[in-house]
Design a protein around this motif. Structure first.
Motif, PDB file in Angstrom:
ATOM      1  N   SER A   1     -14.513 -28.223  -3.286  1.00 53.82           N
ATOM      2  CA  SER A   1     -15.560 -27.204  -3.339  1.00 53.82           C
ATOM      3  C   SER A   1     -16.361 -27.118  -2.051  1.00 53.82           C
ATOM      4  O   SER A   1     -17.283 -26.307  -1.961  1.00 53.82           O
ATOM      5  CB  SER A   1     -16.494 -27.480  -4.523  1.00 53.82           C
ATOM      6  OG  SER A   1     -17.146 -28.723  -4.368  1.00 53.82           O
TER       7      SER A   1
ATOM      8  N   LEU B   1     -29.239 -25.393   2.076  1.00 54.60           N
ATOM      9  CA  LEU B   1     -28.585 -24.607   1.031  1.00 54.60           C
ATOM     10  C   LEU B   1     -28.836 -25.277  -0.317  1.00 54.60           C
ATOM     11  O   LEU B   1     -27.936 -25.384  -1.151  1.00 54.60           O
ATOM     12  CB  LEU B   1     -27.075 -24.534   1.315  1.00 54.60           C
ATOM     13  CG  LEU B   1     -26.641 -23.779   2.575  1.00 54.60           C
ATOM     14  CD1 LEU B   1     -25.168 -24.031   2.843  1.00 54.60           C
ATOM     15  CD2 LEU B   1     -26.893 -22.299   2.449  1.00 54.60           C
TER      16      LEU B   1
ATOM     17  N   MET C   1     -18.266 -29.473  -0.789  1.00 54.96           N
ATOM     18  CA  MET C   1     -19.493 -30.258  -0.846  1.00 54.96           C
ATOM     19  C   MET C   1     -19.437 -31.511   0.022  1.00 54.96           C
ATOM     20  O   MET C   1     -20.469 -32.086   0.347  1.00 54.96           O
ATOM     21  CB  MET C   1     -19.767 -30.670  -2.302  1.00 54.96           C
ATOM     22  CG  MET C   1     -20.112 -29.516  -3.209  1.00 54.96           C
ATOM     23  SD  MET C   1     -21.729 -28.837  -2.822  1.00 54.96           S
ATOM     24  CE  MET C   1     -22.762 -30.172  -3.420  1.00 54.96           C
TER      25      MET C   1
ATOM     26  N   VAL D   1     -23.409 -25.744  -7.253  1.00 56.32           N
ATOM     27  CA  VAL D   1     -22.040 -26.255  -7.140  1.00 56.32           C
ATOM     28  C   VAL D   1     -21.937 -27.633  -7.774  1.00 56.32           C
ATOM     29  O   VAL D   1     -20.949 -27.964  -8.442  1.00 56.32           O
ATOM     30  CB  VAL D   1     -21.577 -26.293  -5.668  1.00 56.32           C
ATOM     31  CG1 VAL D   1     -20.206 -26.967  -5.556  1.00 56.32           C
ATOM     32  CG2 VAL D   1     -21.499 -24.889  -5.094  1.00 56.32           C
TER      33      VAL D   1
ATOM     34  N   HIS E   1     -16.932 -21.130  -4.646  1.00 54.93           N
ATOM     35  CA  HIS E   1     -17.130 -20.086  -3.632  1.00 54.93           C
ATOM     36  C   HIS E   1     -17.399 -18.729  -4.281  1.00 54.93           C
ATOM     37  O   HIS E   1     -18.141 -17.916  -3.729  1.00 54.93           O
ATOM     38  CB  HIS E   1     -15.906 -20.004  -2.719  1.00 54.93           C
ATOM     39  CG  HIS E   1     -15.762 -21.185  -1.807  1.00 54.93           C
ATOM     40  ND1 HIS E   1     -16.652 -21.439  -0.793  1.00 54.93           N
ATOM     41  CD2 HIS E   1     -14.853 -22.190  -1.764  1.00 54.93           C
ATOM     42  CE1 HIS E   1     -16.284 -22.553  -0.160  1.00 54.93           C
ATOM     43  NE2 HIS E   1     -15.204 -23.022  -0.740  1.00 54.93           N
TER      44      HIS E   1
ATOM     45  N   ASP F   1     -27.850 -23.534  -3.718  1.00 54.64           N
ATOM     46  CA  ASP F   1     -26.403 -23.390  -3.869  1.00 54.64           C
ATOM     47  C   ASP F   1     -25.745 -24.750  -4.081  1.00 54.64           C
ATOM     48  O   ASP F   1     -24.789 -24.870  -4.850  1.00 54.64           O
ATOM     49  CB  ASP F   1     -25.813 -22.698  -2.643  1.00 54.64           C
ATOM     50  CG  ASP F   1     -26.318 -21.279  -2.491  1.00 54.64           C
ATOM     51  OD1 ASP F   1     -26.015 -20.451  -3.360  1.00 54.64           O
ATOM     52  OD2 ASP F   1     -27.035 -21.007  -1.524  1.00 54.64           O
ATOM     53  N   VAL F   2     -26.252 -25.766  -3.386  1.00 61.48           N
ATOM     54  CA  VAL F   2     -25.708 -27.117  -3.548  1.00 61.48           C
ATOM     55  C   VAL F   2     -25.888 -27.586  -4.994  1.00 61.48           C
ATOM     56  O   VAL F   2     -24.957 -28.107  -5.603  1.00 61.48           O
ATOM     57  CB  VAL F   2     -26.399 -28.106  -2.574  1.00 61.48           C
ATOM     58  CG1 VAL F   2     -26.059 -29.541  -2.944  1.00 61.48           C
ATOM     59  CG2 VAL F   2     -25.978 -27.824  -1.142  1.00 61.48           C
TER      60      VAL F   2
ATOM     61  N   ILE G   1     -22.477 -21.002  -1.426  1.00 58.50           N
ATOM     62  CA  ILE G   1     -22.326 -22.264  -0.703  1.00 58.50           C
ATOM     63  C   ILE G   1     -21.642 -22.089   0.643  1.00 58.50           C
ATOM     64  O   ILE G   1     -21.858 -22.860   1.567  1.00 58.50           O
ATOM     65  CB  ILE G   1     -21.545 -23.291  -1.570  1.00 58.50           C
ATOM     66  CG1 ILE G   1     -21.624 -24.693  -0.971  1.00 58.50           C
ATOM     67  CG2 ILE G   1     -20.114 -22.865  -1.762  1.00 58.50           C
ATOM     68  CD1 ILE G   1     -23.004 -25.293  -0.994  1.00 58.50           C
ATOM     69  N   ASP G   2     -20.816 -21.060   0.791  1.00 51.56           N
ATOM     70  CA  ASP G   2     -20.065 -20.895   2.041  1.00 51.56           C
ATOM     71  C   ASP G   2     -20.733 -19.937   3.024  1.00 51.56           C
ATOM     72  O   ASP G   2     -20.124 -19.545   4.006  1.00 51.56           O
ATOM     73  CB  ASP G   2     -18.634 -20.431   1.751  1.00 51.56           C
ATOM     74  CG  ASP G   2     -18.588 -19.138   0.959  1.00 51.56           C
ATOM     75  OD1 ASP G   2     -19.667 -18.636   0.585  1.00 51.56           O
ATOM     76  OD2 ASP G   2     -17.476 -18.650   0.707  1.00 51.56           O
TER      77      ASP G   2
ATOM     78  N   THR H   1     -21.215 -18.982  -6.143  1.00 53.48           N
ATOM     79  CA  THR H   1     -22.407 -19.384  -5.398  1.00 53.48           C
ATOM     80  C   THR H   1     -22.318 -18.889  -3.960  1.00 53.48           C
ATOM     81  O   THR H   1     -21.311 -18.335  -3.538  1.00 53.48           O
ATOM     82  CB  THR H   1     -22.552 -20.928  -5.368  1.00 53.48           C
ATOM     83  OG1 THR H   1     -21.587 -21.478  -4.449  1.00 53.48           O
ATOM     84  CG2 THR H   1     -22.321 -21.532  -6.737  1.00 53.48           C
TER      85      THR H   1
ATOM     86  N   GLY I   1     -19.835 -26.423   2.541  1.00 56.67           N
ATOM     87  CA  GLY I   1     -19.340 -25.224   1.891  1.00 56.67           C
ATOM     88  C   GLY I   1     -18.181 -24.541   2.582  1.00 56.67           C
ATOM     89  O   GLY I   1     -17.710 -23.508   2.115  1.00 56.67           O
TER      90      GLY I   1
END
Length: 430
Positions: free
Chosen positions: A105, A310, A107, A317, A153, A313-314, A158-159, A156, A113
């Motif tokens: 993912s 982030l 992390m 995830v 992805h 988002d973290v 995250i990227d 969220t 991300g």
């Protein structure tokens, strides 16, 4: 059987240690096969990227497997034992599952991300499938990890920091990357080089401003056919380097390709951005000392990633990963329980048949109706005894981790708690 991972990454080891430990494709395949030759290991998958090397195995015994797998990884890395032990990590069962899901993912990536790791996990699985080192257990684990990576992805942001290390490197290089007349030289023609070229074109760089150089010209030319860029033979690398404003190096070489003098001669005092995405490093860190040369390597990128914010988002995830870990482990437990339930029912059937035969041999004068009544009575008793356990065992899969053996027996057989307490009091008083 349990899953075990032994490895090191940018989080556990500095870049210079990872340089020694990194494995090329052939070395990763060799390690995967060697693991299967050790006792207790039945499946193996190796992930080797620019910032991690990990071997996942399905193992019959933890201690024996971790000893053998660690020894093999240390030997392949070329590190002495003390250095290896200082930077290696080991995860087992639930922790190993959670680790892989976190890796897929993004992390656990240097660039939080980044989506490139998802492709690298997929390539590791495909390689293991082609080499027949993976079986049903790790195949199911890795397939689920890939699904979780995609979900993270998709659901969220995250990227949004950087979809890949390449993008992060180009962003760090600043405005020169987006200059109308900027010339790019990509050294290498592998997966990372292909990603670099694709990313440049996606950013609007015209193909004729991108030159690709590789020791094997045919591989460089493959990028010409795919993206319409230009290619140069390795022997002419310095000529093209002298004309480049941005060098992106990802050759996969075992040592330094661009030393201080080579970059200094090519730059001739003019500004140049050098993006080194290779591990081991392609560019001598001393290049950073040259005036006008902006060197961006994995050390710089890891420092930049550490400052990323982030948080929301973290957490999102992490919630996805934690939920998926529970779901995966529950499904795995259920798959182990089903054969046990079948075996329990088979045992009960065998006992009923044996008891029926014993009764009929001792009472030969029973009528057919009486024999049928005996058979039905035995089956009813057996069914009532095993019905509660076969139903409750599924519910106990997600039960409390501190459940004792006595608690499990009481729950499986739906025993009256007051009766259990009464027996306990009698035992204590005596």
């Amino acid at each position: 059987m349990s899953v075990l991972v032994v490895g090191m990454s940018h989080k556990s080891a500095p870049i210079d240690v990872l340089e020694h430990a990194s494995l090329d494709v052939d070395a990763a395949v060799k390690l995967s096969h060697l693991a299967l030759e050790t006792p207790f290991v039945t499946e193996s998958v190796v992930i080797s990227t620019c910032n991690r090397v990990e071997i996942y195995v399905e193992a019959e015994r933890f201690h024996g497997a971790v000893e053998e797998v660690s020894r093999l990884l240390a030997e392949q890395s070329g590190l002495d034992r003390d250095e290896f032990v200082r930077h290696v990590y080991v995860h087992f069962d639930e922790a190993a599952v959670a680790h892989l899901f976190g890796v897929a993912s993004g992390m656990d990536s240097m660039i939080l991300g980044e989506s490139q790791i998802l492709g690298q996990v997929r390539e590791a699985l495909h390689s293991a499938q082609a080499e027949s080192t993976v079986g049903s257990a790790l195949n199911a684990l890795f397939q689920q990890a890939l699904r979780i990576g995609k979900r993270g992805h998709a659901e969220t942001g995250i990227d949004r920091l950087a979809p890949s290390i390449v993008t992060a490197g180009l962003d760090a290089a600043g405005p020169v990357v987006d200059g109308a007349d900027t010339r790019f030289l990509v050294a290498g023609a592998g997966t990372m080089a292909s990603l670099a070229v694709r990313t440049l074109i996606d950013r609007g760089v015209e193909p004729h401003r991108i030159m690709v150089a590789n020791r094997t010209y045919q591989r460089a030319y493959a990028l010409v056919a795919t993206f319409g860029v230009s290619a140069v033979r390795w022997q002419a690398l310095d000529v093209e380097l002298s004309a480049a404003d941005v060098l992106i190096s990802c050759t996969g070489a075992s040592g330094v390709v661009f030393d201080r003098d080579r970059i200094a001669d090519a730059a001739g005092g003019r500004p140049m951005s050098v993006i080194d995405l290779a591990l081991p490093r392609d560019v001598d860190p001393a290049v950073r000392e040259l005036e006008g040369i902006d060197l961006i390597d994995l050390v710089v990128l890891s420092e930049a990633a550490a400052n990323a914010e982030l948080a929301a988002d973290v957490r999102q995830v992490q919630t996805i990963v934690e939920s998926e870990v529970r779901t995966f482990l529950a499904a795995k437990a259920a798959s182990h329980i089903t054969p046990t339930v079948i075996a329990l029912r088979t045992m009960a059937t065998d006992i009923v048949a044996a008891e029926q035969a014993r009764i009929e041999s001792r009472l030969p004068n029973l009528t057919d109706d009486e024999r049928a009544d005996v058979r039905k009575a035995l089956h009813r008793v057996a069914e009532k005894l095993i019905h509660a356990p076969t139903v409750r065992v599924q519910q106990l899969i997600d039960g409390p981790a501190d459940l004792t053996y006595a608690d499990a027996l009481a729950d499986l057989f739906a025993l009256d708690q007051s009766a259990v307490d009464a027996v306990t009091r009698v035992g204590e008083s005596s």
